[in-house]
Write a protein that holds these residues in place. Structure first.
Motif, PDB file in Angstrom:
ATOM      1  N   ASP A 241      43.116 -15.365  42.023  1.00 37.26           N
ATOM      2  CA  ASP A 241      44.619 -15.105  42.076  1.00 37.26           C
ATOM      3  C   ASP A 241      45.132 -13.645  43.060  1.00 37.26           C
ATOM      4  O   ASP A 241      45.947 -13.612  43.565  1.00 37.26           O
ATOM      5  N   GLN A 242      44.053 -12.892  43.033  1.00 32.43           N
ATOM      6  CA  GLN A 242      44.260 -11.613  43.738  1.00 32.43           C
ATOM      7  C   GLN A 242      44.314 -12.129  45.272  1.00 32.43           C
ATOM      8  O   GLN A 242      45.033 -11.438  46.041  1.00 32.43           O
ATOM      9  N   LEU A 243      43.346 -12.759  45.728  1.00 33.47           N
ATOM     10  CA  LEU A 243      43.365 -13.450  46.943  1.00 33.47           C
ATOM     11  C   LEU A 243      44.723 -14.196  47.338  1.00 33.47           C
ATOM     12  O   LEU A 243      45.389 -13.896  48.405  1.00 33.47           O
ATOM     13  N   ARG A 244      45.394 -14.898  46.595  1.00 36.90           N
ATOM     14  CA  ARG A 244      46.373 -15.635  46.729  1.00 36.90           C
ATOM     15  C   ARG A 244      47.658 -14.736  46.875  1.00 36.90           C
ATOM     16  O   ARG A 244      48.547 -14.902  47.809  1.00 36.90           O
ATOM     17  N   ALA A 245      47.655 -13.704  45.987  1.00 39.32           N
ATOM     18  CA  ALA A 245      48.734 -12.742  45.665  1.00 39.32           C
ATOM     19  C   ALA A 245      48.412 -11.865  47.137  1.00 39.32           C
ATOM     20  O   ALA A 245      49.752 -11.519  47.608  1.00 39.32           O
ATOM     21  N   ALA A 246      47.555 -11.526  47.520  1.00 39.78           N
ATOM     22  CA  ALA A 246      47.317 -10.721  48.748  1.00 39.78           C
ATOM     23  C   ALA A 246      47.909 -11.272  50.026  1.00 39.78           C
ATOM     24  O   ALA A 246      48.660 -10.854  50.766  1.00 39.78           O
ATOM     25  N   ARG A 247      47.436 -12.727  50.203  1.00 40.03           N
ATOM     26  CA  ARG A 247      47.869 -13.499  51.140  1.00 40.03           C
ATOM     27  C   ARG A 247      49.527 -13.763  51.233  1.00 40.03           C
ATOM     28  O   ARG A 247      50.168 -13.656  52.201  1.00 40.03           O
ATOM     29  N   GLY A 248      50.163 -13.866  49.945  1.00 36.56           N
ATOM     30  CA  GLY A 248      51.479 -13.999  49.764  1.00 36.56           C
ATOM     31  C   GLY A 248      52.183 -12.588  50.044  1.00 36.56           C
ATOM     32  O   GLY A 248      53.468 -12.540  50.838  1.00 36.56           O
ATOM     33  N   LEU A 249      51.805 -11.346  49.917  1.00 39.16           N
ATOM     34  CA  LEU A 249      52.340 -10.405  50.172  1.00 39.16           C
ATOM     35  C   LEU A 249      52.390 -10.079  51.656  1.00 39.16           C
ATOM     36  O   LEU A 249      53.266  -9.600  52.223  1.00 39.16           O
ATOM     37  N   LEU A 250      51.353 -10.444  52.561  1.00 38.79           N
ATOM     38  CA  LEU A 250      51.250 -10.473  53.680  1.00 38.79           C
ATOM     39  C   LEU A 250      51.860 -11.692  54.649  1.00 38.79           C
ATOM     40  O   LEU A 250      52.144 -11.531  55.797  1.00 38.79           O
ATOM     41  N   GLY A 251      52.263 -12.713  53.835  1.00 37.15           N
ATOM     42  CA  GLY A 251      52.841 -13.792  54.504  1.00 37.15           C
ATOM     43  C   GLY A 251      52.053 -14.504  55.293  1.00 37.15           C
ATOM     44  O   GLY A 251      52.329 -15.132  56.283  1.00 37.15           O
ATOM     45  N   TRP A 252      50.778 -14.582  54.898  1.00 41.94           N
ATOM     46  CA  TRP A 252      49.862 -15.375  55.686  1.00 41.94           C
ATOM     47  C   TRP A 252      49.454 -16.682  55.250  1.00 41.94           C
ATOM     48  O   TRP A 252      49.281 -16.842  53.840  1.00 41.94           O
ATOM     49  N   SER A 253      49.106 -17.554  56.146  1.00 39.13           N
ATOM     50  CA  SER A 253      48.864 -18.930  55.602  1.00 39.13           C
ATOM     51  C   SER A 253      47.215 -18.997  55.385  1.00 39.13           C
ATOM     52  O   SER A 253      46.538 -17.966  55.695  1.00 39.13           O
ATOM     53  N   GLN A 254      46.733 -19.898  54.905  1.00 38.94           N
ATOM     54  CA  GLN A 254      45.100 -19.799  54.747  1.00 38.94           C
ATOM     55  C   GLN A 254      44.606 -19.749  56.154  1.00 38.94           C
ATOM     56  O   GLN A 254      43.410 -19.302  56.199  1.00 38.94           O
ATOM     57  N   SER A 255      45.003 -20.511  57.237  1.00 41.54           N
ATOM     58  CA  SER A 255      44.501 -20.502  58.367  1.00 41.54           C
ATOM     59  C   SER A 255      44.576 -19.095  59.157  1.00 41.54           C
ATOM     60  O   SER A 255      43.792 -18.784  59.894  1.00 41.54           O
ATOM     61  N   GLU A 256      45.594 -18.486  58.853  1.00 41.00           N
ATOM     62  CA  GLU A 256      45.738 -16.941  59.329  1.00 41.00           C
ATOM     63  C   GLU A 256      44.658 -16.016  58.747  1.00 41.00           C
ATOM     64  O   GLU A 256      43.880 -15.403  59.582  1.00 41.00           O
ATOM     65  N   LEU A 257      44.507 -16.199  57.451  1.00 36.07           N
ATOM     66  CA  LEU A 257      43.633 -15.580  56.914  1.00 36.07           C
ATOM     67  C   LEU A 257      42.087 -15.879  57.357  1.00 36.07           C
ATOM     68  O   LEU A 257      41.432 -14.803  57.639  1.00 36.07           O
ATOM     69  N   ALA A 258      41.799 -17.101  57.475  1.00 40.24           N
ATOM     70  CA  ALA A 258      40.554 -17.534  57.729  1.00 40.24           C
ATOM     71  C   ALA A 258      40.414 -16.890  59.204  1.00 40.24           C
ATOM     72  O   ALA A 258      39.339 -16.316  59.625  1.00 40.24           O
ATOM     73  N   ALA A 259      41.375 -17.013  60.047  1.00 36.92           N
ATOM     74  CA  ALA A 259      41.158 -16.376  61.613  1.00 36.92           C
ATOM     75  C   ALA A 259      40.957 -14.904  61.682  1.00 36.92           C
ATOM     76  O   ALA A 259      39.979 -14.708  62.185  1.00 36.92           O
ATOM     77  N   ARG A 260      41.680 -14.120  60.706  1.00 36.04           N
ATOM     78  CA  ARG A 260      41.499 -12.786  60.667  1.00 36.04           C
ATOM     79  C   ARG A 260      40.368 -12.446  60.120  1.00 36.04           C
ATOM     80  O   ARG A 260      39.733 -11.215  60.530  1.00 36.04           O
ATOM     81  N   ALA A 261      39.743 -13.203  59.237  1.00 38.38           N
ATOM     82  CA  ALA A 261      38.442 -12.882  58.675  1.00 38.38           C
ATOM     83  C   ALA A 261      37.366 -13.320  59.457  1.00 38.38           C
ATOM     84  O   ALA A 261      36.006 -12.998  59.164  1.00 38.38           O
ATOM     85  N   GLY A 262      37.579 -14.182  60.310  1.00 41.27           N
ATOM     86  CA  GLY A 262      36.210 -14.613  61.171  1.00 41.27           C
ATOM     87  C   GLY A 262      35.648 -15.737  60.488  1.00 41.27           C
ATOM     88  O   GLY A 262      34.501 -15.868  60.584  1.00 41.27           O
ATOM     89  N   LEU A 263      36.235 -16.436  59.751  1.00 44.31           N
ATOM     90  CA  LEU A 263      35.776 -17.746  58.934  1.00 44.31           C
ATOM     91  C   LEU A 263      36.468 -18.903  58.951  1.00 44.31           C
ATOM     92  O   LEU A 263      37.690 -18.875  59.958  1.00 44.31           O
ATOM     93  N   SER A 264      35.615 -20.005  58.486  1.00 43.47           N
ATOM     94  CA  SER A 264      36.471 -21.359  58.603  1.00 43.47           C
ATOM     95  C   SER A 264      37.738 -21.197  57.660  1.00 43.47           C
ATOM     96  O   SER A 264      37.548 -20.989  56.603  1.00 43.47           O
TER      97      SER A 264
END
Length: 92
Positions: free
Chosen positions: A16-39
């Protein structure tokens, strides 16, 4: 993330913290993956809570990507775990 010597401490405690953080940033799962260098499947697996366990190293990469974008993970303090924008640093 806190480092003590060579030990890294994971502040990200819940999905839930991960999802909330993504929501605050307005990031998609794809964007988070790219910024973290993960798939993308790694992020989906962690957020969905299914499939093979996501390594601590991958979770730390996600945490670092989110924290570098200005989000702070809040530990349990009587009000529950959470996320928030980091307090802006005063410029001298």
């Amino acid at each position: 993330m806190i480092q003590k010597g060579s030990i890294k401490i994971l502040r990200l405690k819940t999905i839930d913290q991960l999802r909330a953080a993504r929501g605050l940033l307005g990031w998609s799962q794809s964007e988070l993956a790219a910024r973290a260098g993960l798939s993308l499947p790694t992020v989906k697996r962690l957020e969905g809570g299914f499939g093979a366990r996501v390594s601590d190293d991958a979770q730390i990469k996600l945490q670092k990507a989110i924290e570098s974008a200005g989000i702070e993970f809040i530990d349990e303090n009587g009000g529950g775990l959470g996320v928030r924008f980091q307090k802006p640093r005063k410029q001298n």
